[in-house]
Design a protein around this motif. Sequence first.
Motif, short mmCIF file in Angstrom:
data_model
loop_
_atom_site.label_atom_id
_atom_site.label_comp_id
_atom_site.label_asym_id
_atom_site.label_seq_id
_atom_site.Cartn_x
_atom_site.Cartn_y
_atom_site.Cartn_z
N LEU A 1 4.97 14.42 39.47
CA LEU A 1 5.45 15.08 40.69
C LEU A 1 6.35 16.23 40.25
N LEU A 2 5.98 17.45 40.68
CA LEU A 2 6.79 18.63 40.40
C LEU A 2 7.53 19.02 41.67
N ILE A 3 8.80 19.32 41.54
CA ILE A 3 9.60 19.77 42.67
C ILE A 3 9.98 21.22 42.40
N ARG A 4 9.55 22.09 43.29
CA ARG A 4 9.85 23.52 43.15
C ARG A 4 10.21 24.05 44.52
N THR A 5 11.50 24.20 44.79
CA THR A 5 11.94 24.62 46.13
C THR A 5 12.73 25.91 46.09
N TYR B 1 5.03 7.72 40.48
CA TYR B 1 4.88 8.77 39.48
C TYR B 1 5.40 8.30 38.13
N ASP B 2 4.71 8.74 37.10
CA ASP B 2 5.16 8.46 35.74
C ASP B 2 6.36 9.32 35.39
N ILE B 3 6.40 10.52 35.97
CA ILE B 3 7.52 11.41 35.73
C ILE B 3 7.68 12.36 36.92
#
Length: 95
Positions: A5-9, A80-82
């Motif tokens: 999971l990527l968080i880009r805000t 999620y793994d990461i």
Amino acid sequence: MNRVLLIRTDFLGDCILSSVFIEMLSRQPSMQIDVIATQYNHVAFQYNPRINHLFVIDHNPSNKLYQDNYEVLSQIKFHYDIVIILNRDLRNYRY
């Protein structure tokens, strides 16, 4: 590691630059990439074929209640793994 999971805000230009990072991640076998983005920058991820799920949140608390963001985030049914936060600031921690 299979699920990320990527968080880009943050800003749209920063999100466009992160497409290289997403491409590198997707080269791993059976990698599944999900992204949390905002209503302002989600277009950078919207048509990326390497992203499995795109979750769009409202990053401006004056526009909506945070409850709306929790409803979006509650749709995440995966483990999620990461989790990787790609922003350069700490605004993400309020979610």
